[in-house]
Enzyme design. Sequence first.
Site, PDB file in Angstrom:
ATOM      1  N   ASP A 126       0.834  -1.206   0.000  1.00  0.00           N
ATOM      2  CA  ASP A 126       0.000   0.000   0.000  1.00  0.00           C
ATOM      3  C   ASP A 126       0.869   1.257   0.000  1.00  0.00           C
ATOM      4  O   ASP A 126       0.359   2.377  -0.069  1.00  0.00           O
ATOM      5  CB  ASP A 126      -1.011  -0.011   1.155  1.00  0.00           C
ATOM      6  N   SER A 127       2.197   1.069   0.003  1.00  0.00           N
ATOM      7  CA  SER A 127       3.104   2.195  -0.267  1.00  0.00           C
ATOM      8  C   SER A 127       2.751   2.800  -1.628  1.00  0.00           C
ATOM      9  O   SER A 127       3.101   3.948  -1.923  1.00  0.00           O
ATOM     10  CB  SER A 127       4.560   1.728  -0.257  1.00  0.00           C
ATOM     11  N   GLU A 151       9.357  -4.327  10.044  1.00  0.00           N
ATOM     12  CA  GLU A 151       9.789  -3.014   9.515  1.00  0.00           C
ATOM     13  C   GLU A 151      10.371  -2.148  10.627  1.00  0.00           C
ATOM     14  O   GLU A 151       9.768  -2.002  11.710  1.00  0.00           O
ATOM     15  CB  GLU A 151       8.579  -2.310   8.864  1.00  0.00           C
ATOM     16  N   LYS A 162      -1.151  -9.551   2.536  1.00  0.00           N
ATOM     17  CA  LYS A 162      -0.416  -9.127   3.740  1.00  0.00           C
ATOM     18  C   LYS A 162      -1.282  -8.137   4.511  1.00  0.00           C
ATOM     19  O   LYS A 162      -2.007  -7.342   3.887  1.00  0.00           O
ATOM     20  CB  LYS A 162       0.911  -8.472   3.343  1.00  0.00           C
TER      21      LYS A 162
HETATM   22  O1  KIV Z   1       3.546  -1.158   1.516  1.00  0.00           O
HETATM   23  C1  KIV Z   1       4.722  -1.532   1.462  1.00  0.00           C
HETATM   24  O2  KIV Z   1       5.475  -1.225   0.533  1.00  0.00           O
HETATM   25  C2  KIV Z   1       5.214  -2.396   2.532  1.00  0.00           C
HETATM   26  C3  KIV Z   1       6.695  -2.615   2.589  1.00  0.00           C
HETATM   27  C4  KIV Z   1       7.344  -1.436   3.180  1.00  0.00           C
HETATM   28  C5  KIV Z   1       7.015  -3.858   3.319  1.00  0.00           C
HETATM   29  O3  KIV Z   1       4.459  -2.849   3.325  1.00  0.00           O
END
Ligand code: KIV
Length: 285
Positions: free
Chosen positions: A49-50, A187, A118
């Site tokens: 979700d980044s 993280e 995730k």
């Molecule tokens: O959303 C994302 O990119 C993540 C990574 C930082 C693991 O959860």
Amino acid sequence: MAEGKNNVGVPGLLEMKRRGEKIGMLTAYDYPTARILDRAGADVLLVGDSLGMVVLGYDSTVYVTLEDVIHHTRAVARGADRALVISDLPFGSYEAGPERALNSAVRLIKEGGATAVKLEGGVEVASSVRAIAGAGIPVVGHVGLTPQSSAGSGGFKVRARTAAEAREILRNARALEEAGAFMVVAEAVPAPVGEMLSRSLEVPVVGIGAGSGCDGQVLVSTDMLGIQEEMTPRYLKRYAALAGEMDRAVRDYLSEVKGGEFPGEEHAYGMENGEREKLWGPEED
Ligand code: KIV
């Protein structure tokens, strides 16, 4: 999913931990990038979700919708032949409880084409992890710094600097493993904590800012490729400076367009023999 696709697989990742081979994971949000990362040998592509911050231009991940993740997952899944595709359950798509979490996870698999999902959190999301895993969907946990809830839990700062906090994170990670998570992302925790998590869990622990003792590493692809240059966390290593390269290419293009140098003859189509002259003559019937 097409036959022969995503041959890393969940058992493959567990086997990598067993034989001590590090898992190489990167985020991906679109088809061309997914193809490049996949062909270069990434084991896992994460549609994180980044996405909200590095692709959609939001200042937080909380605005990302399930539809956004499904849309980008479709593109990534089409570009991933070998790598396992994991998609994030975005903020608001699972907190209401196991039923909501399972429905959202099913959509990421059926509509997006992800292989696994995730979600962020520990003990409080264990029942949702159990529901998702119980339905046969591979699920990954995410502990330490959890960006979706960072506003209410200390911001974008390193977690578990004390042993008590580290033990709390381990308790959460164990709850996720017991509930059926096949992998855990850790993280922004000190390196000794990343190592402790990896050694304490049977399932792989993939770190981002969690030191070299983890079973694998994940980075945000736009950060490590230098497409985005704003983020400079300590853990980030830039392997390329693509923003500068793109800027140079675009400036060269614009200057050649304005100067009439582009397109040259080699980039232009010709006509059949004798047809060019007729363009300016009288019209033929
Ligand atoms: O959303 C994302 O990119 C993540 C990574 C930082 C693991 O959860």
